[in-house]
Design a protein around this motif. Structure first.
Motif, PDB file in Angstrom:
ATOM      1  N   PRO A 279       7.398  45.101 -26.772  1.00 36.32           N
ATOM      2  CA  PRO A 279       6.960  46.013 -25.700  1.00 36.32           C
ATOM      3  C   PRO A 279       7.921  46.131 -24.533  1.00 36.32           C
ATOM      4  CG  PRO A 279       5.135  44.639 -26.433  1.00 36.32           C
ATOM      5  CD  PRO A 279       6.368  44.091 -27.078  1.00 36.32           C
ATOM      6  N   LEU A 280       8.874  45.219 -24.415  1.00 35.37           N
ATOM      7  CA  LEU A 280       9.841  45.297 -23.313  1.00 35.37           C
ATOM      8  C   LEU A 280      11.052  46.152 -23.649  1.00 35.37           C
ATOM      9  CD1 LEU A 280       9.901  41.586 -22.073  1.00 35.37           C
ATOM     10  CD2 LEU A 280       8.556  43.487 -21.178  1.00 35.37           C
ATOM     11  N   MET A 281      11.142  46.650 -24.880  1.00 35.29           N
ATOM     12  CA  MET A 281      12.298  47.440 -25.281  1.00 35.29           C
ATOM     13  C   MET A 281      12.438  48.673 -24.384  1.00 35.29           C
ATOM     14  SD  MET A 281      13.951  46.178 -27.894  1.00 35.29           S
ATOM     15  CE  MET A 281      13.743  44.907 -29.160  1.00 35.29           C
ATOM     16  N   PRO A 282      13.645  48.946 -23.900  1.00 32.90           N
ATOM     17  CA  PRO A 282      13.855  50.119 -23.019  1.00 32.90           C
ATOM     18  C   PRO A 282      13.954  51.419 -23.813  1.00 32.90           C
ATOM     19  CG  PRO A 282      15.902  48.939 -23.287  1.00 32.90           C
ATOM     20  CD  PRO A 282      14.866  48.150 -24.040  1.00 32.90           C
ATOM     21  N   SER A 283      13.162  51.543 -24.837  1.00 27.72           N
ATOM     22  CA  SER A 283      13.129  52.751 -25.647  1.00 27.72           C
ATOM     23  C   SER A 283      11.721  52.910 -26.180  1.00 27.72           C
ATOM     24  CB  SER A 283      14.132  52.662 -26.808  1.00 27.72           C
ATOM     25  OG  SER A 283      13.978  53.762 -27.672  1.00 27.72           O
ATOM     26  N   ASP A 284      11.248  54.139 -26.229  1.00 29.03           N
ATOM     27  CA  ASP A 284       9.898  54.378 -26.742  1.00 29.03           C
ATOM     28  C   ASP A 284       9.902  54.681 -28.227  1.00 29.03           C
ATOM     29  OD1 ASP A 284      11.143  56.772 -26.601  1.00 29.03           O
ATOM     30  OD2 ASP A 284       9.562  57.838 -25.534  1.00 29.03           O
ATOM     31  N   GLU A 285      11.084  54.507 -28.863  1.00 32.38           N
ATOM     32  CA  GLU A 285      11.128  54.678 -30.318  1.00 32.38           C
ATOM     33  C   GLU A 285      10.439  53.472 -30.961  1.00 32.38           C
ATOM     34  OE1 GLU A 285      12.192  57.161 -32.057  1.00 32.38           O
ATOM     35  OE2 GLU A 285      12.990  58.339 -30.390  1.00 32.38           O
ATOM     36  N   PRO A 286       9.512  53.675 -31.895  1.00 36.23           N
ATOM     37  CA  PRO A 286       8.813  52.538 -32.502  1.00 36.23           C
ATOM     38  C   PRO A 286       9.730  51.731 -33.396  1.00 36.23           C
ATOM     39  CG  PRO A 286       8.260  54.565 -33.635  1.00 36.23           C
ATOM     40  CD  PRO A 286       9.097  54.972 -32.447  1.00 36.23           C
ATOM     41  N   LEU A 287       9.380  50.448 -33.547  1.00 31.94           N
ATOM     42  CA  LEU A 287      10.102  49.604 -34.482  1.00 31.94           C
ATOM     43  C   LEU A 287       9.922  50.111 -35.904  1.00 31.94           C
ATOM     44  CD1 LEU A 287       9.278  46.027 -33.172  1.00 31.94           C
ATOM     45  CD2 LEU A 287      11.542  47.022 -33.322  1.00 31.94           C
ATOM     46  N   GLN A 288      10.946  49.884 -36.707  1.00 30.55           N
ATOM     47  CA  GLN A 288      10.835  50.263 -38.098  1.00 30.55           C
ATOM     48  C   GLN A 288       9.735  49.445 -38.771  1.00 30.55           C
ATOM     49  OE1 GLN A 288      14.681  49.990 -39.917  1.00 30.55           O
ATOM     50  NE2 GLN A 288      15.718  50.986 -38.226  1.00 30.55           N
ATOM     51  N   GLN A 289       9.231  49.966 -39.865  1.00 31.07           N
ATOM     52  CA  GLN A 289       8.091  49.335 -40.506  1.00 31.07           C
ATOM     53  C   GLN A 289       8.391  47.911 -40.955  1.00 31.07           C
ATOM     54  OE1 GLN A 289       5.109  50.634 -40.597  1.00 31.07           O
ATOM     55  NE2 GLN A 289       4.311  48.757 -41.535  1.00 31.07           N
ATOM     56  N   LYS A 290       9.633  47.654 -41.343  1.00 31.62           N
ATOM     57  CA  LYS A 290       9.963  46.305 -41.791  1.00 31.62           C
ATOM     58  C   LYS A 290       9.963  45.318 -40.639  1.00 31.62           C
ATOM     59  CE  LYS A 290      14.958  47.236 -41.573  1.00 31.62           C
ATOM     60  NZ  LYS A 290      16.220  47.238 -42.348  1.00 31.62           N
TER      61      LYS A 290
END
Length: 539
Positions: A279-290
């Motif tokens: 949740p702290l990632m400076p991007s709103d792109e979701p993590l890949q499924q893996k």
């Protein structure tokens, strides 16, 4: 009593004089006294011959004859203080020799943030809820969370049916290695340090495993005040990513291995940490499924994605930084001329301007577009278009970037990629208008109060940061942008488009003006042409 101004010279003179008197007395006794007569009381001071006494008085300066007994006491006190002073300096030099030992710095990876970086914004580096490690251990306002740390340890022991000695003794073996990871002297005793490592480490593992597989599965109540995905979890995540609030990764690996009954759990804590700090990632792109595979289902399997396939991580902040730079395809290899080549030069603070601000670049004909990628740092430039990935700014972004920059400034074995990106964005953003323009094109998305707050955030991030532009991965791109913006034709074309083609009405007005100008020119031409060459009259 005559005042003596140079006490040090006087002290050495008195010592020399006393030694000379002793030597002269011994020589006189050897020459004049039979051997049998010298077997006298050794504690009785031999009398001084009158002739020698006269010679001694002649050697004494006149100003020293009247020194009183109190003066001698003062000189003895001064000599004692001088001796203590020399001993103190010797001890400090011995400590410096020990500190100079190269082995004591080899494993250093958890630093105290330099004062020059933390001035004016100490809150971004100091935990507000939970302390991890020795730097903020025992602070009064952080003791409330210690109760929940002990609850986490209790749950761990109850779930695994282990005694606490099962963890204390193995971590005791890692104590010296763990202490070497921290900068400066750690005043905690051996028992206190090992207890802290076990307590804080088990607390972190409970949070990691709960975020990945569910806290209910670990035995916590759904309304637990800490071990539940509540609003306080964001503040805990922000504290746990701070540079001064880290636990060595090998300690966490050992604790997880002891819990699982398999010490070969290297790399699994890194996967858990990435899931927890996502949740702290400076991007709103979701993590890949893996990335989102439930960690509990992968216990004991080595096929799960490993973010640290090339080398071991140091701590959670280091793992998080590597994940930021590794997400998606890797950029082309570059020659990172890092620390060891910097022995003969110092980074110049005057050469940190990578690029002009958005307003100036826009006036120079450069366009801005959003680049669709989860690598927020991967900026591209081609044919006058600067493509920048989307950046999400929230209330924890400032603390995150500041701690990442502090780690890159302190640690010798990592690149300055995050620092370079932040300085690049700082150069682009000089005003709220620059932020608004980037927001209009979807490059910046923020949850702050206004564009002015975003501009102020970037302008304060790198005030005391120094780095070399030649080592920046954006140096070539910056040169291309600056070279393009210096071409006057591009600026003229941009000005024409901005003034006459910025909206449909401007285009219609410009087109009408051009048509009118052409008609007027044609009318004038035919009028002049008919005057000089009138048409022939019919015969």
């Amino acid at each position: 009593m005559v005042a003596v101004f140079n006490k040090e010279l006087l002290s050495w003179y008195l010592i020399t004089l006393k030694l000379r008197e002793t030597v002269d007395t011994g020589n006189q006794n050897t020459d004049d006294t039979p051997t049998s007569a010298r077997s006298v009381n050794p504690f009785e001071q031999p009398p001084t011959p009158p002739q020698q006494q006269q010679q001694t008085e002649k050697r004494q300066p006149c100003e020293l004859k009247n020194i009183s007994t109190s003066g001698n006491v003062e000189e003895e006190t001064y000599l004692s203080e001088s001796t203590q002073w020399v001993i103190s300096i010797t001890e400090k030099l011995e400590q410096a020799r020990q500190d100079e030992n190269a082995g004591s710095w080899a494993k250093l990876c958890i630093y105290r943030v330099p004062k020059c970086l933390r001035e004016g914004d100490d809150k971004a580096y100091v935990p507000q809820i939970v302390s991890l490690g020795p730097y903020h251990h025992g602070r009064k306002r952080l003791r409330e969370m210690d109760r929940h740390k002990w609850r986490a340890l209790h749950h761990t022991l109850k779930r695994t049916n282990h005694d606490v000695k099962h963890y204390l003794e193995p971590i005791k073996e890692l104590e010296e290695k763990a202490r070497a990871c921290y900068e400066g002297e750690i005043t905690l005793s051996s028992k206190e340090f090992v207890e802290m490592m076990v307590l804080d480490g088990c607390f972190m593992l409970e949070l990691f495993r709960g975020a990945a597989g569910g806290f209910k599965h670990l035995g916590y109540s759904r309304n637990d005040p800490v071990f539940a995905m509540r609003g306080i979890m964001h503040s805990i995540q922000r504290d746990m990513i701070m540079l001064e609030n880290q636990i060595p990764l090998f300690v966490l690996d050992r604790l997880l291995g002891l819990q699982m009954g398999d010490l070969d759990q290297k790399g699994f804590v890194a996967k858990l940490a990435l899931r927890f700090f996502d949740p702290l990632m400076p991007s709103d792109e979701p993590l890949q499924q893996k990335y989102l595979t439930r960690m509990e289902s992968s216990m004991g399997h080595s096929t799960v994605f490993d973010p640290l396939t090339e080398q071991d991580g140091l701590h959670c902040l280091d793992i998080f930084r590597r994940s930021l730079l590794r997400r998606g395809p890797q950029p082309s290899a570059r020659m990172w001329i890092r620390r060891w080549s910097q022995a003969d030069r110092v980074a110049d603070k005057r050469r940190q301007q990578l690029i002009h601000c958005v307003t100036e670049l826009k006036d120079a004909g450069i366009k801005f577009k959003k680049r669709k990628t989860d690598r927020f740092w991967d900026i591209k430039f081609k044919n006058g278009v600067l493509r920048i990935p989307r950046l999400l700014i929230h209330d924890g972004t400032k603390s995150l970037f500041l701690n990442l920059i502090a780690f890159e400034q302190c640690h010798l074995d990592c690149s300055n990629n995050i620092t370079t990106y932040v300085i690049f964005m700082d150069n682009l953003i000089n005003s709220p208008q620059d932020v608004g323009y980037l927001h209009y094109y979807g490059i910046i998305e923020h949850w702050l109060g206004s564009d002015a707050e975003v501009a102020d955030l970037f302008n304060r991030l790198c005030q005391e940061v120094v780095f070399d532009i030649k080592e920046s991965y954006l140096s070539l791109l910056s040169e291309q942008v600056n070279r393009y913006s210096e071409q006057k034709w591009n600026a003229w074309r941009a000005s024409l488009k901005h003034n006459y083609f910025s909206n449909p009405w401007a285009i219609i007005s410009f087109s009408a003006a051009v048509v009118l100008l052409l008609l007027t020119t044609a009318q004038t031409f035919y009028g002049v042409y008919g005057y000089y060459k009138p048409p022939r009259q019919p015969i």
